[in-house]
Design a protein around this motif. Structure first.
Motif, mmCIF file in Angstrom:
data_model
loop_
_atom_site.group_PDB
_atom_site.id
_atom_site.type_symbol
_atom_site.label_atom_id
_atom_site.label_comp_id
_atom_site.label_asym_id
_atom_site.label_seq_id
_atom_site.Cartn_x
_atom_site.Cartn_y
_atom_site.Cartn_z
ATOM 1 N N GLU A 10 12.714 55.346 -38.406
ATOM 2 C CA GLU A 10 12.612 55.008 -36.990
ATOM 3 C C GLU A 10 12.949 56.199 -36.103
ATOM 4 O OE1 GLU A 10 14.660 51.367 -36.291
ATOM 5 O OE2 GLU A 10 12.983 50.249 -37.126
ATOM 6 N N SER A 11 12.329 57.332 -36.373
ATOM 7 C CA SER A 11 12.479 58.470 -35.481
ATOM 8 C C SER A 11 11.101 59.083 -35.298
ATOM 9 C CB SER A 11 13.462 59.502 -36.046
ATOM 10 O OG SER A 11 12.997 59.956 -37.290
ATOM 11 N N GLY A 12 10.939 59.824 -34.216
ATOM 12 C CA GLY A 12 9.628 60.392 -33.919
ATOM 13 C C GLY A 12 8.719 59.337 -33.318
ATOM 14 N N ALA A 13 7.506 59.747 -32.973
ATOM 15 C CA ALA A 13 6.567 58.816 -32.357
ATOM 16 C C ALA A 13 6.064 57.832 -33.410
ATOM 17 C CB ALA A 13 5.391 59.598 -31.775
ATOM 18 N N PRO A 14 6.140 56.525 -33.133
ATOM 19 C CA PRO A 14 5.646 55.563 -34.121
ATOM 20 C C PRO A 14 4.122 55.574 -34.194
ATOM 21 C CG PRO A 14 6.338 54.432 -32.124
ATOM 22 C CD PRO A 14 6.659 55.888 -31.922
ATOM 23 N N ASP A 15 3.597 55.053 -35.310
ATOM 24 C CA ASP A 15 2.150 54.891 -35.452
ATOM 25 C C ASP A 15 1.680 53.876 -34.404
ATOM 26 O OD1 ASP A 15 -0.396 54.362 -36.184
ATOM 27 O OD2 ASP A 15 0.058 53.638 -38.202
ATOM 28 N N PRO A 16 0.768 54.276 -33.511
ATOM 29 C CA PRO A 16 0.396 53.340 -32.425
ATOM 30 C C PRO A 16 -0.537 52.218 -32.866
ATOM 31 C CG PRO A 16 -0.884 55.357 -32.252
ATOM 32 C CD PRO A 16 0.058 55.557 -33.399
ATOM 33 N N MET A 17 -1.217 52.397 -34.004
ATOM 34 C CA MET A 17 -2.302 51.460 -34.335
ATOM 35 C C MET A 17 -1.849 49.997 -34.448
ATOM 36 S SD MET A 17 -4.665 53.543 -34.096
ATOM 37 C CE MET A 17 -6.236 52.992 -34.678
ATOM 38 N N PRO A 18 -0.701 49.702 -35.077
ATOM 39 C CA PRO A 18 -0.328 48.276 -35.188
ATOM 40 C C PRO A 18 -0.087 47.618 -33.838
ATOM 41 C CG PRO A 18 1.007 49.621 -36.668
ATOM 42 C CD PRO A 18 0.262 50.562 -35.774
ATOM 43 N N TYR A 19 0.195 48.411 -32.791
ATOM 44 C CA TYR A 19 0.531 47.826 -31.486
ATOM 45 C C TYR A 19 -0.644 47.859 -30.517
ATOM 46 C CZ TYR A 19 4.888 49.188 -33.629
ATOM 47 O OH TYR A 19 5.895 49.373 -34.524
ATOM 48 N N MET A 20 -1.745 48.448 -30.950
ATOM 49 C CA MET A 20 -2.867 48.671 -30.035
ATOM 50 C C MET A 20 -3.694 47.389 -29.871
ATOM 51 S SD MET A 20 -5.508 51.851 -30.302
ATOM 52 C CE MET A 20 -4.319 53.149 -30.369
ATOM 53 N N HIS A 21 -4.239 47.209 -28.684
ATOM 54 C CA HIS A 21 -5.145 46.077 -28.467
ATOM 55 C C HIS A 21 -6.255 46.143 -29.528
ATOM 56 C CE1 HIS A 21 -8.121 43.450 -26.699
ATOM 57 N NE2 HIS A 21 -7.217 43.042 -25.833
ATOM 58 N N PRO A 22 -6.572 45.025 -30.212
ATOM 59 C CA PRO A 22 -7.535 45.082 -31.324
ATOM 60 C C PRO A 22 -8.873 45.709 -30.946
ATOM 61 C CG PRO A 22 -6.531 42.898 -31.164
ATOM 62 C CD PRO A 22 -6.027 43.687 -29.998
ATOM 63 N N LEU A 23 -9.345 45.452 -29.720
ATOM 64 C CA LEU A 23 -10.635 46.028 -29.337
ATOM 65 C C LEU A 23 -10.533 47.554 -29.187
ATOM 66 C CD1 LEU A 23 -13.378 44.510 -27.404
ATOM 67 C CD2 LEU A 23 -12.611 46.666 -26.452
ATOM 68 N N MET A 24 -9.352 48.025 -28.773
ATOM 69 C CA MET A 24 -9.163 49.482 -28.675
ATOM 70 C C MET A 24 -9.044 50.094 -30.064
ATOM 71 S SD MET A 24 -6.585 49.681 -25.461
ATOM 72 C CE MET A 24 -6.616 51.441 -25.373
ATOM 73 N N ALA A 25 -8.358 49.391 -30.970
ATOM 74 C CA ALA A 25 -8.233 49.913 -32.340
ATOM 75 C C ALA A 25 -9.613 49.966 -33.005
ATOM 76 C CB ALA A 25 -7.280 49.029 -33.137
ATOM 77 N N LYS A 26 -10.413 48.938 -32.762
ATOM 78 C CA LYS A 26 -11.758 48.872 -33.364
ATOM 79 C C LYS A 26 -12.635 50.037 -32.887
ATOM 80 C CE LYS A 26 -15.934 46.142 -32.901
ATOM 81 N NZ LYS A 26 -16.550 45.277 -31.904
ATOM 82 N N ASN A 27 -12.491 50.405 -31.622
ATOM 83 C CA ASN A 27 -13.363 51.454 -31.057
ATOM 84 C C ASN A 27 -12.659 52.805 -30.938
ATOM 85 O OD1 ASN A 27 -15.895 49.917 -30.261
ATOM 86 N ND2 ASN A 27 -14.309 48.658 -29.309
ATOM 87 N N TYR A 28 -11.604 52.973 -31.703
ATOM 88 C CA TYR A 28 -10.799 54.198 -31.590
ATOM 89 C C TYR A 28 -11.668 55.451 -31.798
ATOM 90 C CZ TYR A 28 -6.754 57.247 -32.128
ATOM 91 O OH TYR A 28 -5.820 58.224 -31.961
ATOM 92 N N GLY A 29 -11.672 56.353 -30.839
ATOM 93 C CA GLY A 29 -12.460 57.586 -30.950
ATOM 94 C C GLY A 29 -13.946 57.400 -30.715
ATOM 95 N N LYS A 30 -14.353 56.188 -30.287
ATOM 96 C CA LYS A 30 -15.801 55.938 -30.128
ATOM 97 C C LYS A 30 -16.146 55.512 -28.700
ATOM 98 C CE LYS A 30 -15.812 54.302 -34.860
ATOM 99 N NZ LYS A 30 -15.506 53.047 -35.556
ATOM 100 N N TRP A 31 -15.342 55.926 -27.740
ATOM 101 C CA TRP A 31 -15.637 55.574 -26.349
ATOM 102 C C TRP A 31 -16.656 56.566 -25.797
ATOM 103 C CZ3 TRP A 31 -13.799 50.981 -25.097
ATOM 104 C CH2 TRP A 31 -12.721 50.490 -25.818
#
Ligand code: SF4
Ligand code: SF4
Length: 357
Positions: A10-31
Motif C-alpha cells: 500500500e505505497s506508491g500510486a495504486p493500479d487505477p484499473m479496478p477503480y475506473m468506470h467500466p466504460l473507461m476501462a473498456k476504452n482505455y487508450g482508444k479515445w
C-alpha cells in the motif's frame, strides 16, 4: 485488471484499473475525440462509438462523512457509482447517458457543489495538508483555500480567463507546495526562537544542523546544557529546522506572513515549464477569511483577464508585457526583493551533503 490481495503493497500510486468506470476501462487508450460542451463538462468519444461525459464539481476537500455520503449518493444516482477526485480536490462524475448530464449538474448545484473548473476557468486551488495532517504548518492551507474559492466562485463556474488558471496554497515554504499561475505561500520573517531546556532531549542535533540550507545553525552549550544556536545574520527564516526540532519554534502570530508568487507552471504546452516568482509579501496571516490575500489574488486575476490574449497562460502574459508592466497594471508595489532569478543561489545555498560549522 489486477486483483488486490491482503499482501498488496500500500505505497506508491495504486493500479487505477479496478477503480475506473467500466466504460473507461473498456476504452482505455482508444479515445478518438473530445470537446468541452460547457463549463464543468468534458465529452469523450471512443473508436468503438462509446461516449462519456465528465462532470466536474468543486469540493471543500476536508469533508465530514455526511458530505461524503451525499457525493456518493449522487454518484449512485447518476454515474453508476463511480467518481474520482482530482489533485485540486475537484470531484468528477463519469456519465454514459447524455440525458443525465443536466440533471446531475442541477443536483450538484442544488447540493452546494459548484460545477466548473474546466478549460479557461480558475480551477480549485491545489493545497497542502494544513493543520489536519501535518505537524509544521504556519497556517491552515485548507481554510485559506475555502475562503478564497468562496470569493472566486464566478471564475470557477465560468470560462472567461485567457487560459486555464491553476492556483496553489502552501502552509510552509519548504515542502509540498508546487508551481502555479498564482501561489500563496507562508513566509516566516523572523529566525526561530529556541527553547534551550528542551533541545537536548527532543532534537537530534547533527541532523538539525544538516537541515539548514545556509549553514546558520551551530551546536552550542547554553546554561550548561547541550543545545543549538542560530546565526541570525545568515538565517533566511525558511523553517526547515522546526520539523526535526520543534523547540526551534518559528511560527509566530505576527511575524509569520503570506506571500504571493505568480507565473509558475508544470505544463510544457505552448511554452516551457516555469518557476513562479514573488510579487507580494508580508500579507497578514489572518484567519478565518484571509481578506488581504483575497484582495491581491483578485487584483492579479482581474488584470490578467483584461489584458491577457487568448491562450496566454499567466507566465506567457507576463513574458509579453514584462515585469515592470505587470507591477504597473496590477498596482502592486515593486521592491528589489520581488523578482529573484536565483543567480546567487549557488553561492548562498548549502548545495552539498557535508555538515559545515
Ligand atoms: S506545505 Fe509544509 S506545512 Fe504544509 S503540509 Fe506540506 S510540509 Fe506540512
Ligand atoms: S533552517 Fe532555515 S529557519 Fe532554521 S536557522 Fe536555518 S535558515 Fe534559519
Amino acid at each position: 485488471m489486477s486483483e488486490r490481495t491482503h499482501d498488496t503493497i500500500e505505497s506508491g500510486a495504486p493500479d487505477p484499473m479496478p477503480y475506473m468506470h467500466p466504460l473507461m476501462a473498456k476504452n482505455y487508450g482508444k479515445w478518438v475525440f473530445h470537446n468541452h460542451p460547457k463549463p464543468g463538462v468534458l465529452y469523450h468519444r471512443a473508436a468503438s462509438g462509446d461516449e462519456i461525459w465528465t462532470v466536474k464539481a468543486g469540493t471543500q476537500r476536508q469533508m465530514d462523512h455526511y458530505t461524503v455520503r451525499k457525493l456518493a449518493d449522487i454518484a449512485d444516482q447518476f454515474a453508476d457509482g463511480y467518481v474520482r477526485f482530482t489533485t485540486r480536490s475537484n470531484i468528477e462524475y463519469m456519465v454514459t447517458d447524455g440525458s443525465k448530464v443536466e440533471p446531475l449538474i442541477k443536483e450538484l448545484s442544488d447540493s452546494g457543489f459548484p460545477v466548473g473548473g474546466t478549460a479557461n476557468s480558475v480551477s480549485m486551488i491545489a493545497h497542502t495538508q494544513g493543520w489536519l495532517h501535518c505537524d509544521i504548518p504556519g497556517t491552515d492551507a485548507s481554510g485559506a483555500v475555502k475562503a478564497l474559492m468562496d470569493d472566486l466562485y464566478d471564475d470557477f463556474v465560468k470560462c472567461e480567463m485567457p487560459n486555464r488558471v491553476k492556483l496553489s496554497t502552501s502552509c510552509c515554504e519548504i515542502n509540498c507546495g508546487g508551481q502555479a499561475d498564482i501561489a500563496i505561500i507562508v513566509q516566516h520573517t523572523k529566525p526561530p526562537k529556541i527553547n534551550h531546556d528542551l533541545v537536548a532531549n527532543v532534537c537530534e542535533r547533527p541532523s538539525v544542523v544538516a537541515r539548514c540550507p545556509v549553514a546558520a545553525i551551530r551546536p552550542a552549550l547554553v546554561n550548561g546544557k547541550p543545545s543549538l544556536e542560530v546565526d541570525e545574520k545568515k538565517c533566511i527564516c525558511c523553517g526547515a529546522c522546526f520539523p526535526p526540532c520543534p523547540p526551534m519554534q518559528i511560527n509566530d502570530p505576527e511575524h509569520s506572513k503570506l506571500a504571493i508568487w505568480v507565473g509558475g507552471k508544470n505544463s510544457n504546452a505552448r511554452s516551457r515549464p516555469t518557476f513562479h516568482k514573488l510579487v507580494a509579501s508580508g500579507l497578514p496571516n489572518n484567519p478565518p477569511r484571509w481578506p488581504e490575500v483575497s484582495v491581491v489574488v483578485k487584483k492579479i486575476l482581474a488584470t490578467y483577464k483584461a489584458d491577457g490574449r487568448p491562450w496566454e497562460r499567466m507566465n506567457d502574459w507576463i513574458d509579453r508585457i514584462g515585469w515592470p508592466a505587470f507591477f504597473e497594471k496590477t498596482g502592486l508595489p515593486f521592491t528589489k526583493y520581488h523578482v529573484d532569478n536565483w543567480r546567487g543561489g549557488r553561492n548562498s545555498l548549502n548545495a552539498s551533503t557535508h555538515i559545515r560549522f
